[in-house]
Design an enzyme around this catalytic site. Structure first.
Site, PDB file in Angstrom:
ATOM      1  N   ASP A 179      -0.839  26.659 -18.244  1.00 10.21           N
ATOM      2  CA  ASP A 179      -2.064  27.093 -18.946  1.00 10.21           C
ATOM      3  C   ASP A 179      -2.722  28.235 -18.190  1.00 10.21           C
ATOM      4  O   ASP A 179      -3.306  29.128 -18.797  1.00 10.21           O
ATOM      5  CB  ASP A 179      -3.141  25.989 -18.997  1.00 10.21           C
ATOM      6  CG  ASP A 179      -2.697  24.731 -19.677  1.00 10.21           C
ATOM      7  OD1 ASP A 179      -1.797  24.799 -20.503  1.00 10.21           O
ATOM      8  OD2 ASP A 179      -3.288  23.664 -19.365  1.00 10.21           O
ATOM      9  N   HIS A 203      -2.702  22.400 -17.062  1.00  5.19           N
ATOM     10  CA  HIS A 203      -1.261  22.433 -16.783  1.00  5.19           C
ATOM     11  C   HIS A 203      -0.996  23.711 -15.999  1.00  5.19           C
ATOM     12  O   HIS A 203      -1.664  24.732 -16.232  1.00  5.19           O
ATOM     13  CB  HIS A 203      -0.435  22.540 -18.056  1.00  5.19           C
ATOM     14  CG  HIS A 203      -0.605  21.447 -19.046  1.00  5.19           C
ATOM     15  ND1 HIS A 203      -1.648  21.402 -19.932  1.00  5.19           N
ATOM     16  CD2 HIS A 203       0.160  20.367 -19.313  1.00  5.19           C
ATOM     17  CE1 HIS A 203      -1.525  20.342 -20.710  1.00  5.19           C
ATOM     18  NE2 HIS A 203      -0.440  19.681 -20.355  1.00  5.19           N
ATOM     19  N   ASP A 247      -0.866  13.473 -33.731  1.00  4.78           N
ATOM     20  CA  ASP A 247      -1.821  13.679 -32.639  1.00  4.78           C
ATOM     21  C   ASP A 247      -2.718  14.863 -32.981  1.00  4.78           C
ATOM     22  O   ASP A 247      -2.528  15.966 -32.473  1.00  4.78           O
ATOM     23  CB  ASP A 247      -1.006  13.934 -31.359  1.00  4.78           C
ATOM     24  CG  ASP A 247      -1.798  13.704 -30.080  1.00  4.78           C
ATOM     25  OD1 ASP A 247      -2.913  13.154 -30.162  1.00  4.78           O
ATOM     26  OD2 ASP A 247      -1.299  14.060 -29.001  1.00  4.78           O
ATOM     27  N   ASP A 300      -5.780  15.411 -32.264  1.00  3.94           N
ATOM     28  CA  ASP A 300      -6.645  15.837 -31.146  1.00  3.94           C
ATOM     29  C   ASP A 300      -7.991  16.383 -31.604  1.00  3.94           C
ATOM     30  O   ASP A 300      -8.426  17.452 -31.169  1.00  3.94           O
ATOM     31  CB  ASP A 300      -5.952  16.927 -30.303  1.00  3.94           C
ATOM     32  CG  ASP A 300      -4.781  16.395 -29.502  1.00  3.94           C
ATOM     33  OD1 ASP A 300      -4.799  15.205 -29.146  1.00  3.94           O
ATOM     34  OD2 ASP A 300      -3.855  17.183 -29.217  1.00  3.94           O
ATOM     35  N   ASP A 353      -9.508  16.294 -24.402  1.00  2.00           N
ATOM     36  CA  ASP A 353      -8.179  16.718 -24.850  1.00  2.00           C
ATOM     37  C   ASP A 353      -8.263  16.857 -26.368  1.00  2.00           C
ATOM     38  O   ASP A 353      -7.666  16.096 -27.129  1.00  2.00           O
ATOM     39  CB  ASP A 353      -7.131  15.678 -24.426  1.00  2.00           C
ATOM     40  CG  ASP A 353      -5.720  16.223 -24.535  1.00  2.00           C
ATOM     41  OD1 ASP A 353      -5.559  17.317 -25.098  1.00  2.00           O
ATOM     42  OD2 ASP A 353      -4.786  15.555 -24.075  1.00  2.00           O
ATOM     43  N   ASP A 357      -8.587  10.671 -21.829  1.00  2.48           N
ATOM     44  CA  ASP A 357      -8.486  11.867 -22.658  1.00  2.48           C
ATOM     45  C   ASP A 357      -9.202  11.555 -23.956  1.00  2.48           C
ATOM     46  O   ASP A 357      -8.778  10.698 -24.744  1.00  2.48           O
ATOM     47  CB  ASP A 357      -7.020  12.248 -22.910  1.00  2.48           C
ATOM     48  CG  ASP A 357      -6.488  13.169 -21.824  1.00  2.48           C
ATOM     49  OD1 ASP A 357      -7.198  13.382 -20.820  1.00  2.48           O
ATOM     50  OD2 ASP A 357      -5.366  13.690 -21.980  1.00  2.48           O
ATOM     51  N   GLU A 360      -0.005   9.080 -18.486  1.00  5.22           N
ATOM     52  CA  GLU A 360      -0.695   9.109 -19.782  1.00  5.22           C
ATOM     53  C   GLU A 360       0.231   8.570 -20.864  1.00  5.22           C
ATOM     54  O   GLU A 360       1.168   9.244 -21.283  1.00  5.22           O
ATOM     55  CB  GLU A 360      -1.102  10.560 -20.094  1.00  5.22           C
ATOM     56  CG  GLU A 360      -1.858  10.696 -21.395  1.00  5.22           C
ATOM     57  CD  GLU A 360      -2.341  12.125 -21.640  1.00  5.22           C
ATOM     58  OE1 GLU A 360      -2.701  12.817 -20.669  1.00  5.22           O
ATOM     59  OE2 GLU A 360      -2.334  12.538 -22.803  1.00  5.22           O
ATOM     60  N   HIS A 400      -3.618   8.787 -28.816  1.00  4.95           N
ATOM     61  CA  HIS A 400      -2.334   8.154 -28.495  1.00  4.95           C
ATOM     62  C   HIS A 400      -2.399   6.651 -28.761  1.00  4.95           C
ATOM     63  O   HIS A 400      -1.411   6.047 -29.196  1.00  4.95           O
ATOM     64  CB  HIS A 400      -1.965   8.396 -27.029  1.00  4.95           C
ATOM     65  CG  HIS A 400      -1.763   9.844 -26.684  1.00  4.95           C
ATOM     66  ND1 HIS A 400      -1.400  10.268 -25.431  1.00  4.95           N
ATOM     67  CD2 HIS A 400      -1.878  10.967 -27.437  1.00  4.95           C
ATOM     68  CE1 HIS A 400      -1.283  11.582 -25.421  1.00  4.95           C
ATOM     69  NE2 HIS A 400      -1.587  12.031 -26.629  1.00  4.95           N
TER      70      HIS A 400
HETATM   71  C1  XLS Z   1      -0.293  15.463 -25.425  1.00  7.05           C
HETATM   72  C2  XLS Z   1      -1.063  15.118 -24.259  1.00  7.05           C
HETATM   73  C3  XLS Z   1      -1.304  16.261 -23.289  1.00  7.05           C
HETATM   74  C4  XLS Z   1      -1.608  15.694 -21.945  1.00  7.05           C
HETATM   75  C5  XLS Z   1      -1.424  16.648 -20.816  1.00  7.05           C
HETATM   76  O1  XLS Z   1      -0.259  14.761 -26.413  1.00  7.05           O
HETATM   77  O2  XLS Z   1      -2.266  14.546 -24.660  1.00  7.05           O
HETATM   78  O3  XLS Z   1      -2.299  17.088 -23.769  1.00  7.05           O
HETATM   79  O4  XLS Z   1      -2.902  15.213 -21.885  1.00  7.05           O
HETATM   80  O5  XLS Z   1      -0.119  17.061 -20.684  1.00  7.05           O
HETATM   81 NI    NI Z   2      -3.784  14.038 -23.294  1.00  2.00          NI
HETATM   82 NI    NI Z   3      -2.315  13.979 -26.881  1.00  2.00          NI
END
Ligand code: XLS
Ligand code: NI
Ligand code: NI
Length: 440
Positions: free
Chosen positions: A104, A101, A307, A309, A339, A296, A232, A271
């Site tokens: 970032d 991003h 989420d 991750d 991700d 991702d 996304e 997601h």
């Molecule tokens: C958030 C998203 C984010 C996107 C990029 O849930 O996964 O990380 O991949 O903005």
């Molecule tokens: Ni993502």
């Molecule tokens: Ni995410």
């Protein structure tokens, strides 16, 4: 250039017998599978945000991660140190791509003009490091969710000033992504959604979102950015309802506004879970519609339901994912972007490597297994046979568009003694286990 991970060696492939934590057991970058090396198949990508920018905080507590590149007082020095750490990290893992991003890589300044100038400065440094280290940008994106100005959303905000700000930010992010040779550009709908319909003009918000996408497409054409645009999907979080709910919803939205030519999907495992789908489902829906763009890679925790991750370690899911990717003919110009973040209690800098090693090994082994499954063609054959009634007789007429209700009624009246065959699900699941367990 200082070293931020001096305790960690370059990670090499040692094979499945290895007990060295800092070695790959399954990911062998140069091993050829079919016509491509593992590295070419998998196009592993480092996510800048989780790897360098995250600090391990959660809604109940402060950050825990040890981030030796974060020890400077000056935000510009931190940004540079963070970037050096990023390249050291990628080099040690043999990862060629990263995704980022705008926020970032560079801090915000006092206003948009200063923020843009800072971003230019850091992106020049990034370009230098990319060249020196042979790294590429899988995708860039704009962070339109962290700053409080986006409290009501960005392209779906009720505040036109915020909409304009978001547009300016994406304009700049597109320029930077182009400058760094990004192969894709992602829109994840940060706060594009709603909490309550009682204060929401659903139609205006969605129309504005479509206008925003159209302007992004136009601007990309204007500056000659030829990377693939990706959306996304995510069903909820941070808002209760996110507009880009899942692949099918996004496709319907794009078709509704005549935007379908310009976008593919960046699909994220966790997601999919939040949307009540499997990752394989989302990837398959995208694949059959020709919109599988990038991935991702992470996994959620079914007992938590947000989420999370996490780094992907589920070999079953990885196999089914790679099965779809191979059937798609690969993922390029997309890639497999981690991700994913280490757990809050995995706070030592080395844990980042252990997370990536776990994920890369899992996907690599998933690739091997999926390749074998496709080579042997057993599952494909089962599917083909299951639908064989559509390759001859009345089934073929249906597929060829030669029938109507009158003709089908006539046929049905003469064929009412219908016979069905078993779907054999348990047999197939056992077979899949056999593939997974035998490929060692
Ligand atoms: C958030 C998203 C984010 C996107 C990029 O849930 O996964 O990380 O991949 O903005
Ligand atoms: Ni993502
Ligand atoms: Ni995410």
């Amino acid at each position: 250039m200082s070293q931020y991970f001096s305790n960690v060696p370059v990670i090499k492939y040692e094979g499945k017998e290895s007990r060295n934590a800092f070695a790959f057991k399954y990911y062998n970058a140069d091993e050829v599978i079919g016509r491509k090396t593992m590295k070419e198949h998998l196009r592993f990508t480092m996510s800048y945000w989780h790897t360098l920018a995250a600090n391990g905080s959660d809604p109940f507590g402060a950050g825990t991660y040890q981030k030796p590149w974060d020890n400077e007082a000056d935000p510009m020095k931190i940004a540079k140190a963070k970037m050096e750490a990023a390249f050291e990290f990628m080099n040690k893992l043999g990862i060629e791509y990263f995704a980022f991003h705008d926020r970032d890589i560079a801090p915000e300044g006092k206003d948009l003009a200063e923020t843009n100038a800072i971003l230019d400065q850091i992106s020049d440094y990034c370009k230098e490091l990319m060249k020196a280290n042979n790294k590429k940008v899988l995708w860039g994106t704009a962070n339109l969710f962290t700053n409080p100005r986006f409290v009501h959303g960005a392209a779906t905000t009720c505040n036109a000033d915020v909409y304009a700000f978001a547009a300016a930010q994406v304009k700049k992010a597109l320029e930077v992504t182009k400058e760094l040779g990004g192969e894709n550009y992602v829109f994840w709908g940060g706060r594009e959604g709603y909490e309550t319909l009682m204060n929401t003009d659903l139609k205006l918000e969605q129309d504005n979102l479509a206008r925003f996408f159209q302007m992004a497409v136009d601007y990309a054409q204007k500056i000659g950015f030829t990377g693939q645009f990706l959306i996304e999907p995510k069903p909820k979080e941070p808002t209760k309802h996110q507009y880009d709910f899942d692949v099918a919803t996004v496709m319907a939205f794009l078709r509704n506004y005549g935007l379908e030519r310009y976008f593919k999907m960046n699909i994220e495992a966790n997601h999919a879970t939040l949307a009540g789908h499997t990752f394989q489902h989302e990837v398959a829906v995208a694949r059959i519609n020709g919109v599988l763009g990038s991935l991702d890679i992470n996994q959620g925790d079914p007992n938590l339901g947000w989420d999370t991750d996490q780094f992907p370690t589920n070999i079953y899911d990885a196999t089914l994912l790679m099965y779809e990717v191979l059937k798609n003919g690969g993922i390029a110009p997309g890639g497999l972007n981690f991700d994913a973040k280490v757990r809050r209690a995995s706070f030592e800098a080395e844990d980042l490597f252990l997370g990536y090693i776990a994920g890369m090994d899992t996907l690599a082994q998933g690739l091997r297994i999926a390749y074998r499954m496709l080579e042997e063609g057993e599952f494909e054959k089962v599917v083909k046979e299951r639908y064989s009634s559509f390759s001859e007789g009345i089934g073929k007429d249906i597929v060829d568009g030669k029938t109507d209700f009158d003709a089908l009624e006539k046929y049905a009246l003469n064929h009412s003694a219908i016979k069905n065959k078993s779907g054999r699900q348990e047999f197939l699941e056992a077979r899949l286990n056999q593939y997974i367990l035998n490929e060692q």
